[in-house]
Design an enzyme around this catalytic site. Sequence first.
Site, short mmCIF file in Angstrom:
data_model
loop_
_atom_site.label_atom_id
_atom_site.label_comp_id
_atom_site.label_asym_id
_atom_site.label_seq_id
_atom_site.Cartn_x
_atom_site.Cartn_y
_atom_site.Cartn_z
N CYS A 81 -1.05 3.15 -2.14
CA CYS A 81 -0.79 4.60 -2.05
C CYS A 81 -2.02 5.46 -2.26
O CYS A 81 -1.92 6.68 -2.29
CB CYS A 81 0.32 5.00 -3.02
N ARG B 265 -14.63 9.70 -9.19
CA ARG B 265 -14.11 9.97 -7.84
C ARG B 265 -14.21 11.43 -7.42
O ARG B 265 -13.98 11.75 -6.26
CB ARG B 265 -12.66 9.48 -7.72
N HIS C 95 -9.07 23.95 -5.28
CA HIS C 95 -7.92 24.70 -4.78
C HIS C 95 -8.22 25.34 -3.45
O HIS C 95 -7.37 25.43 -2.57
CB HIS C 95 -7.54 25.78 -5.79
N GLU D 252 -4.25 -0.08 -10.56
CA GLU D 252 -5.38 0.80 -10.28
C GLU D 252 -6.48 0.68 -11.34
O GLU D 252 -7.45 1.42 -11.32
CB GLU D 252 -4.90 2.25 -10.15
N ARG E 138 4.09 12.30 -6.99
CA ARG E 138 3.22 12.62 -8.13
C ARG E 138 3.91 13.68 -8.99
O ARG E 138 3.78 14.88 -8.74
CB ARG E 138 1.88 13.16 -7.64
N ASN F 231 -7.57 4.85 -5.13
CA ASN F 231 -8.46 5.94 -5.58
C ASN F 231 -9.06 5.61 -6.94
O ASN F 231 -10.26 5.72 -7.16
CB ASN F 231 -7.70 7.26 -5.72
N ASP F 232 -8.18 5.21 -7.84
CA ASP F 232 -8.66 4.89 -9.19
C ASP F 232 -9.25 3.49 -9.26
O ASP F 232 -10.21 3.26 -10.00
CB ASP F 232 -7.52 5.04 -10.21
N ARG G 211 6.81 8.34 -9.56
CA ARG G 211 5.82 7.88 -10.54
C ARG G 211 5.96 8.70 -11.81
O ARG G 211 6.02 9.93 -11.76
CB ARG G 211 4.41 8.04 -9.98
C1 PEP Z 1 -4.65 6.30 -6.87
O1 PEP Z 1 -5.27 6.29 -7.94
O2 PEP Z 1 -5.02 5.68 -5.86
C2 PEP Z 1 -3.43 7.10 -6.73
C3 PEP Z 1 -2.69 7.03 -5.66
O3 PEP Z 1 -3.09 7.94 -7.74
P1 PEP Z 1 -3.82 9.32 -8.04
O4 PEP Z 1 -4.65 9.67 -6.85
O5 PEP Z 1 -2.73 10.30 -8.30
O6 PEP Z 1 -4.63 9.00 -9.25
MG MG Z 2 -4.39 6.94 -9.80
#
Ligand code: PEP
Ligand code: MG
Length: 580
Positions: free
Chosen positions: A502, A465, A189, A431, A296, A454-455, A332
Site C-alpha cells: 500500500c 522520506r 498542503h 514497514e 488512513r 514508504n516507511d 488501519r
Molecule cells: C507506508 O509507509 O508505505 C504507508 C502506506 O503508510 P504511510 O504512508 O501512511 O506511512
Molecule cells: Mg507507514
Amino acid sequence: MPKGIAASPGITIGKVYILEKENFCILEYKIKKEEVKKEIERFKEAVKEAKEQLQEIEKKAREKIGINESYIFRAHLSILEDPLLIKGTLNRIKRQRLNAETCLRNTLRDFPLRFAAAQTGLIKERFRDVEDIGERILANLVNRPTFTLSHLEENIIIVAHDLTPSDTISMQKEKILGFATDVGGRTSHTAIIARSLEIPAVVGLRDITKRAKPGSTVILDGNTGRVIINPTAKQIERYQEERQKFFSYKKRLQSAKDLPAQTIDGREVELAVNIAGPEEIDVALENGAEGVGLYRTEYLYMNRTTLPTEEEQLEAYKEVAQKANPYTVIIRTLDLGGDKFISHFPVPQEMNPFMGWRAIRLCLEKVDIFKVQLRAILRASHFGKVKIMYPMISGVEEVRKANKILLEVKKELKEKKIPFAEDIDVGAMIEIPSAAITADIIAQEVDFFSVGTNDLIQYTLAVDRVNEKVAYLYQPTHPTILRLIDNIVRCAHRQNIWVGACGEMSSDPLFVLILLGLGIDEFSVSPSSLLEIKKIIRGIKWEETEEIVLKLLKLSTPSQTRRFVQRRLSKKIEQILEKE
Ligand code: PEP
Ligand code: MG
C-alpha cells in the site's frame, strides 16, 4: 533548466507573475494602563475578522475541492483558538503594555522554539500555517487588505518563494495556469491542494524567484518537475505536443475502468485504493476501485481540539464500509507520529519523531484511545466487509498485545450484545525492517500483510522520506528492499496468508510490475493512479515480471538494479500505456 519536485501533474506554458508578499511595517509603542482593555478588544476584533475571512475561504474550498481537502482551512480556524497564539498575545499586552501588533509579532517569533525539534514535513508545514494566520491577524490590525490571487486578470504562472494553502485556494483555475516555488515538498498542503484543483505545480526549485523575470515566458512541467525559462519556439512547440498527449492519455485510461486487474496470462490481483476519509470513496469506486486497501484513520484525529468519539468514528467507518460493499475496507488503526501529529494530544517533543512514540506503540500505551477505535471498527464491521490493520509493527509481541486488546473489546461488545463480525481479519503492516526479517513469525499471528513501502524504504535505507536533500538515496529498487519484500511475500505465502502493498511504490508503473513479479497479491494505490496502474497490470504477463524479478534479485548494487529495471521495463511501460 531548473529542476524541482513534481508536485502536481500537467504541462503548462505562460507568463511569469512573481508573487512577492510585502512585509508589514509594524510600529512598536507602549500603551497606558487604562488603554490595555481597549487594546485587548482591538486584538480580539482582528481575530474575529480573521475567523470570518477564514470561514469564507473554507466555504469556497469546500465548494471548489470538496470537504476532504478543505480540512486544511478548518485547521487554520483551529489555529485561531491556539492558546499559545491567542492567550500568549493577550498576556503580553497585559504584562508588557505594548501595542497588539508588537505583541502578536513577538508571540509569532517565539513559535519556532516550540517547533524547534520538528524540522520535517507536515510539522514544518503546520508552522507555516501559523505564520500565515498570524499575518492575517496582523493585516487586520493594521487595517490593510491581505493580498488575494483572485485579483489577477491575466493567464499567468505564479512564481513565489512559497505559497500558503490560502494563496493556492484563491487561485482561479482559468487564470492561473500553474505555479513554481523555491521551497516545499510533495507532502505540503499547497501541493495537496494543487493536485485537487488539478493545477500543474513544481516545488522545491530553490531559486526560481531569482531566475525567472516578471513577464517572461516559462514552460512548467508538473510531470517531471522541470521549468524552462524563456523557451525557444521549438521547445514551446514540443511541450504543446506533450500537453496534448497528456490530455489524450488521461482520457484513454478511462477504457480500463470496468475491467479486472488481470495480467495477460491470467493472474488476477486486487486493486484497491488508499483513502484518508469517507469523502474519497465515491470517486474511487466510480473509477473502478475494488475496495479500500488502506484507510488512513489518523486524519480523523487531526485538526480538531478533541479526540473523535466512538460514534463519530463509527459513522465514518460505516459510511466507507457500506459504500464499498461488497468490496473490503481495510481500516488501519491510528498511525500518529512521524510527520503526522495532532496538536491536542500530549505527544512530547522528540528528536527523531519518525522513530519515536507513535502509531501502535502509542496505542498499546494509551489503551483507552485504542479501545475506542477498535470498538468503532468492530461495530462498523457489521455494515460491510471490514478488516483491521496495525501500523508500524516492529515484532510479533506488538501484534500479540494488540490482538489481546482486540479480544477484550470483542468480549465487551458481545456482553452488550452489540453486533460485529466476530471472525474479522486482522493484518499487520510490514514497514519496519525488523518486521520484514521476522515476517515468518508474525505471519503466524495475522490473516494478512500489507507492505508499507514508504516507511520500509525510509527505515531500511535510513533516508528521511520527506527530506528532499536526501531524496537521491530513497531507492525503491535497492537490492535490500527487493530482498526484504521477497522475504515478506515468501513468509506470507508459506503461512497461506495473502500480502498486499500500500505504499507509493504500488502507484508507480515501473515499481508495480516489480511488486507483481515478487508475488504481491493486492495493490492499494492513490485514487489518481488507479486507472494507470490497472492498465499496466493488464498489459503484461505475470511470468515475464517473475523472470525480471529473478534476475533483479541476483544483482548486487542499486545502480545495477536501476539500470536493469530501466532497460527491461521502461520501454515496455511506454508501449502498454500508449496502447488504445
Ligand atoms: C507506508 O509507509 O508505505 C504507508 C502506506 O503508510 P504511510 O504512508 O501512511 O506511512
Ligand atoms: Mg507507514
